[in-house]
Design a protein around this motif. Sequence first.
Motif, short mmCIF file in Angstrom:
data_model
loop_
_atom_site.label_atom_id
_atom_site.label_comp_id
_atom_site.label_asym_id
_atom_site.label_seq_id
_atom_site.Cartn_x
_atom_site.Cartn_y
_atom_site.Cartn_z
N LEU A 96 0.38 -9.08 -7.33
CA LEU A 96 1.11 -8.45 -8.44
C LEU A 96 1.90 -7.22 -7.99
O LEU A 96 2.86 -6.83 -8.64
CB LEU A 96 0.13 -8.05 -9.55
CG LEU A 96 -0.32 -9.20 -10.45
CD1 LEU A 96 -1.36 -8.72 -11.46
CD2 LEU A 96 0.87 -9.81 -11.19
N ARG A 97 1.47 -6.63 -6.88
CA ARG A 97 2.16 -5.41 -6.41
C ARG A 97 3.06 -5.68 -5.20
O ARG A 97 3.72 -4.77 -4.70
CB ARG A 97 1.13 -4.34 -6.01
CG ARG A 97 0.35 -3.84 -7.18
CD ARG A 97 -0.43 -2.58 -6.82
NE ARG A 97 -1.48 -2.37 -7.81
CZ ARG A 97 -2.74 -2.11 -7.53
NH1 ARG A 97 -3.15 -1.99 -6.28
NH2 ARG A 97 -3.62 -1.94 -8.49
N GLU A 101 10.55 -7.71 -0.56
CA GLU A 101 10.84 -7.44 0.87
C GLU A 101 9.57 -7.52 1.72
O GLU A 101 9.63 -7.84 2.91
CB GLU A 101 11.55 -6.09 1.04
CG GLU A 101 10.69 -4.89 0.68
CD GLU A 101 11.45 -3.57 0.85
OE1 GLU A 101 12.19 -3.21 -0.06
OE2 GLU A 101 11.27 -2.92 1.89
N ASP A 102 8.40 -7.22 1.12
CA ASP A 102 7.14 -7.33 1.87
C ASP A 102 6.79 -8.80 2.14
O ASP A 102 6.19 -9.14 3.15
CB ASP A 102 5.97 -6.70 1.09
CG ASP A 102 6.16 -5.21 0.88
OD1 ASP A 102 6.80 -4.58 1.75
OD2 ASP A 102 5.67 -4.69 -0.14
N ILE A 103 7.16 -9.65 1.22
CA ILE A 103 6.92 -11.08 1.39
C ILE A 103 7.88 -11.62 2.46
O ILE A 103 7.48 -12.28 3.43
CB ILE A 103 7.14 -11.84 0.06
CG1 ILE A 103 6.22 -11.27 -1.02
CG2 ILE A 103 6.93 -13.34 0.24
CD1 ILE A 103 6.57 -11.73 -2.44
N SER A 146 -7.95 -11.62 0.23
CA SER A 146 -7.40 -10.88 -0.90
C SER A 146 -6.52 -9.74 -0.39
O SER A 146 -6.91 -9.00 0.50
CB SER A 146 -8.58 -10.34 -1.71
OG SER A 146 -8.12 -9.40 -2.63
N GLY A 147 -5.34 -9.63 -0.93
CA GLY A 147 -4.41 -8.57 -0.52
C GLY A 147 -3.55 -8.96 0.67
O GLY A 147 -2.76 -8.15 1.15
N GLN A 148 -3.73 -10.20 1.14
CA GLN A 148 -2.94 -10.63 2.31
C GLN A 148 -2.29 -12.00 2.08
O GLN A 148 -2.18 -12.80 3.00
CB GLN A 148 -3.83 -10.70 3.57
CG GLN A 148 -4.29 -9.33 4.07
CD GLN A 148 -4.73 -9.36 5.52
OE1 GLN A 148 -5.64 -10.10 5.87
NE2 GLN A 148 -4.08 -8.57 6.37
N SER A 149 -1.86 -12.26 0.85
CA SER A 149 -1.30 -13.60 0.57
C SER A 149 -0.06 -13.87 1.42
O SER A 149 0.14 -14.99 1.90
CB SER A 149 -1.00 -13.75 -0.91
OG SER A 149 -0.12 -12.73 -1.34
#
Length: 243
Positions: A96-97, A101-103, A146-149
């Motif tokens: 959700l956050r 650009e991070d993806i 979790s947090g690393q999708s």
Amino acid sequence: MIDLTGKVAVVTGASRGIGRAIAAKLHSAGAEVVLVARNPQRLNEAAEELGNAMAVPMDVSAADEVQTGFKNIIREKGKIDILVNNAGITRDNLLLRLKEEDIQQVLDINLKSMFFTSKNVLKPMMKQRWGRIINITSVIGLTGNSGQSNYAASKAGIMGFTKSLAKEIGSRNITVNAVAPGFIETDMTAELSEDVQKEMAASIALGRFGSTEDVANAVLFLASDLADYITGEVMNVTGGMYM
Ligand code: NAP
């Protein structure tokens, strides 16, 4: 004793951490090593340590930079026998956050880069009917986290890429394998909180975090003639964190 004398090995992300240890390991086995990363200063420092090895600064996620850089390597060294795709980053956050650009950055640097680098070594490897491509993935690509999708997707993608390319070029005597490290002590994992580090340590059968050398040893084996009949594999180097 593994002897890589006469082999030219390119290692991406070789300025620090796991890549640096891989470069040192292949160098100590006799290979001529070429180091790749973005920051030229840190890269040159690492190259100096290996007797002024060739250092080629490039962003592996930029197709044109990769093409130019690899052309220079082949012009200078005459060939590339071993390619270790190790460069990688994390941009962790809950989905959700996660910003677009991070993806994008994580997928581009960790996964898309391997298409570019591998494409540029295939022809010379096919010509000599010998080649080794070794891709550094992660246990997170197998387990998720979790947090690393974004990171997990990039690392799972590497496994699919590795197996497909292994099938495409196996008949040319080029092997393509992946190494999946678990929790290795590097700058990347130093960023994790103490709580997360403790939780991870508890899940490791051998009861310790891995060293960069533990990963480098697996890469050395896969780069050697001892691994002649191994392709399309994912070798876990996790101390039993994942079985
Ligand atoms: P690290 O210490 O952060 O080093 C990353 C290396 O990659 C650096 O040399 C960096 O240099 C280079 N790099 C990053 N982005 C790049 C780009 N766009 N183009 C070219 N080079 C780039 O990381 P590490 O912990 O050694 O991890 C190495 C690999 O192992 C990664 O693929 C990582 O996902 C994987 N891995 C690590 C662990 C672990 O526990 N540490 C576990 C499983 C898998 P510049 O920044 O100068 O470019």
